[in-house]
Design a protein around this motif. Structure first.
Motif, PDB file in Angstrom:
ATOM      1  N   ALA A 118       1.161   4.166  -2.920  1.00  0.00           N
ATOM      2  CA  ALA A 118       0.802   5.536  -2.547  1.00  0.00           C
ATOM      3  C   ALA A 118       1.937   6.525  -2.805  1.00  0.00           C
ATOM      4  O   ALA A 118       1.692   7.684  -3.144  1.00  0.00           O
ATOM      5  CB  ALA A 118       0.405   5.583  -1.077  1.00  0.00           C
ATOM      6  N   GLU A 119       3.176   6.073  -2.659  1.00  0.00           N
ATOM      7  CA  GLU A 119       4.318   6.970  -2.763  1.00  0.00           C
ATOM      8  C   GLU A 119       4.893   7.093  -4.169  1.00  0.00           C
ATOM      9  O   GLU A 119       5.617   8.051  -4.460  1.00  0.00           O
ATOM     10  CB  GLU A 119       5.431   6.518  -1.803  1.00  0.00           C
ATOM     11  CG  GLU A 119       5.058   6.666  -0.337  1.00  0.00           C
ATOM     12  CD  GLU A 119       6.137   6.161   0.590  1.00  0.00           C
ATOM     13  OE1 GLU A 119       6.029   6.424   1.802  1.00  0.00           O
ATOM     14  OE2 GLU A 119       7.084   5.501   0.116  1.00  0.00           O
TER      15      GLU A 119
ATOM     16  N   LYS B  69      -4.936   0.421  -8.275  1.00  0.00           N
ATOM     17  CA  LYS B  69      -5.817   0.155  -7.138  1.00  0.00           C
ATOM     18  C   LYS B  69      -5.591  -1.273  -6.668  1.00  0.00           C
ATOM     19  O   LYS B  69      -5.741  -2.226  -7.440  1.00  0.00           O
ATOM     20  CB  LYS B  69      -7.283   0.348  -7.528  1.00  0.00           C
ATOM     21  CG  LYS B  69      -8.264   0.065  -6.389  1.00  0.00           C
ATOM     22  CD  LYS B  69      -9.701   0.225  -6.840  1.00  0.00           C
ATOM     23  CE  LYS B  69     -10.680  -0.082  -5.703  1.00  0.00           C
ATOM     24  NZ  LYS B  69     -12.097   0.022  -6.154  1.00  0.00           N
TER      25      LYS B  69
ATOM     26  N   GLU C 207       0.836  -1.207   0.000  1.00  0.00           N
ATOM     27  CA  GLU C 207       0.000   0.000   0.000  1.00  0.00           C
ATOM     28  C   GLU C 207       0.873   1.260   0.000  1.00  0.00           C
ATOM     29  O   GLU C 207       0.594   2.227  -0.732  1.00  0.00           O
ATOM     30  CB  GLU C 207      -0.913  -0.004   1.220  1.00  0.00           C
ATOM     31  CG  GLU C 207      -2.008  -1.060   1.156  1.00  0.00           C
ATOM     32  CD  GLU C 207      -2.805  -1.164   2.444  1.00  0.00           C
ATOM     33  OE1 GLU C 207      -4.017  -1.401   2.364  1.00  0.00           O
ATOM     34  OE2 GLU C 207      -2.205  -1.011   3.534  1.00  0.00           O
ATOM     35  N   LYS C 208       1.917   1.256   0.818  1.00  0.00           N
ATOM     36  CA  LYS C 208       2.799   2.410   0.920  1.00  0.00           C
ATOM     37  C   LYS C 208       3.525   2.661  -0.394  1.00  0.00           C
ATOM     38  O   LYS C 208       3.655   3.818  -0.836  1.00  0.00           O
ATOM     39  CB  LYS C 208       3.808   2.185   2.050  1.00  0.00           C
ATOM     40  CG  LYS C 208       4.707   3.375   2.328  1.00  0.00           C
ATOM     41  CD  LYS C 208       5.623   3.080   3.510  1.00  0.00           C
ATOM     42  CE  LYS C 208       6.540   4.289   3.782  1.00  0.00           C
ATOM     43  NZ  LYS C 208       7.482   4.023   4.903  1.00  0.00           N
TER      44      LYS C 208
ATOM     45  N   TYR D 178       2.275   5.098 -10.096  1.00  0.00           N
ATOM     46  CA  TYR D 178       1.236   4.145  -9.725  1.00  0.00           C
ATOM     47  C   TYR D 178      -0.032   4.828  -9.207  1.00  0.00           C
ATOM     48  O   TYR D 178      -0.832   4.230  -8.488  1.00  0.00           O
ATOM     49  CB  TYR D 178       1.766   3.179  -8.655  1.00  0.00           C
ATOM     50  CG  TYR D 178       2.801   2.203  -9.183  1.00  0.00           C
ATOM     51  CD1 TYR D 178       3.006   2.035 -10.558  1.00  0.00           C
ATOM     52  CD2 TYR D 178       3.579   1.439  -8.324  1.00  0.00           C
ATOM     53  CE1 TYR D 178       3.946   1.145 -11.048  1.00  0.00           C
ATOM     54  CE2 TYR D 178       4.525   0.537  -8.807  1.00  0.00           C
ATOM     55  CZ  TYR D 178       4.702   0.406 -10.166  1.00  0.00           C
ATOM     56  OH  TYR D 178       5.636  -0.480 -10.645  1.00  0.00           O
ATOM     57  N   SER D 179      -0.225   6.075  -9.585  1.00  0.00           N
ATOM     58  CA  SER D 179      -1.425   6.795  -9.141  1.00  0.00           C
ATOM     59  C   SER D 179      -2.712   6.159  -9.670  1.00  0.00           C
ATOM     60  O   SER D 179      -3.782   6.344  -9.094  1.00  0.00           O
ATOM     61  CB  SER D 179      -1.356   8.257  -9.590  1.00  0.00           C
ATOM     62  OG  SER D 179      -1.280   8.347 -11.006  1.00  0.00           O
TER      63      SER D 179
END
Length: 310
Positions: free
Chosen positions: A56-57, A65, A52-53, A61-62
């Motif tokens: 998110a970072e 999901k 997940e991190k 990978y925006s």
């Protein structure tokens, strides 16, 4: 002309669907299903957190999901969940299988449906997975057993604490122990207990063994949760001088190694595993080529080098 114009408009409307293929549009969200066999496991929870991190970072990978599912150590449920992910038309699947044989139908179902599936951290016997991301479990068993015999005597009496029977890590870590024991013909396994990676079950098992009066020199625990259970049982009973070691390098185990309470653990790199799995799953979602194996080596952790891993 009117007919031709209608056909051109219809074709234009269909283009985004064709570009996307199975799952979400290639220009939209990449939906990646992640089937984990049990999220009460501290190690698997860390894998989830790191995945997940990482997503998110990482700006690239925006559009990714992650859809996490917990099979709660139920092989039938895990197969059903993978079927559900296929029905949802995810772009790719990451599976941490509960059982190396019972999860084969899930791998085959994904292959039949054309949904690329990779296995993370644990593997099945199926050759239909697109890739395996993780560590060679037999190596962790070899490392732990070799360190054990550096500390104990050649004719050591050994207790083995097993993970769930049939899981790849359980099978291969035990195989590593048996391989090393070939060099110590006078050593003997005096008890084997299936504790399902669980700290409290391991604590109970070792307490019962101590109360029975059985002699032993070492506890070979196939993961750190069980090693910590064994350690607590020995400390609670005032039993000292026993080798106790595990695998995973969870925070509690690292602290215990640093304090000299636990002899050793074997580091399994959850950060590298998590990030590599996401990278491979995204490549598959994009239709890119990947390797069949992404090996992330185990590392032995003792009091001499534990500071490096904290």
């Amino acid at each position: 002309m009117k007919k031709l114009g209608f056909l051109l408009i219809a074709a234009a409307l269909m283009l985004p669907l064709a570009a996307g293929g199975k799952g979400e549009s290639a220009q939209g969200t990449h939906k990646i299903g992640v089937s984990m066999y049990n999220l009460t496991s501290e190690y698997l929870t860390s894998l989830k957190t790191h995945m997940e991190k990482y997503v998110a970072e990482k700006p690239e990978y925006s559009s990714v999901k992650l859809v996490f599912l917990d099979a709660q150590s139920d092989p039938v449920k895990q197969n059903s969940q993978v079927d559900n992910l296929i029905t949802q038309k995810v772009n790719s699947i990451v599976m941490i299988p509960f059982d190396r044989e019972q999860q084969v139908p899930a791998v085959e179902a994904a292959a039949k449906a054309g949904v690329p599936l990779i296995e993370l951290c644990a593997s099945t016997v199926s050759d239909k997975k697109r890739s395996y991301v993780g560590s060679d479990d037999i190596q962790s068993g070899l490392m732990l057993a070799q360190e054990m015999f550096k500390t104990t005597k050649p004719n050591a009496k050994i207790i083995v604490l097993h993970g769930p029977t049939g899981q790849n890590a359980q099978v291969m870590r035990y195989a590593g122990l048996k391989e090393v024991m070939k060099n110590y013909p006078n050593a003997k396994i005096v008890a084997e207990k299936v504790c399902d990676w669980d700290r409290s079950r391991a604590l109970d098992a070792i307490q019962n063994i101590i109360q029975s009066g059985m002699e032993f020199d070492a506890v070979f625990a196939e993961n750190d949760e069980m090693a910590m259970g064994a350690l607590l049982a020995c400390e609670g009973a005032g039993v000292k001088g026993k080798f106790i070691g595990g695998v995973d390098a969870i925070p509690d185990a690292l602290l215990a190694v640093e304090a000299g309470r636990l002899n050793c653990t074997v580091f399994q790199n959850s950060v590298a595993q998590a990030r590599t799995a996401v990278d491979v799953a995204v490549k598959l979602a994009n239709g890119e080529s990947i390797e069949k194996l992404y090996d992330i080596p185990y590392e032995l952790v003792t009091k001499a080098n534990v500071a490096k891993y904290k």
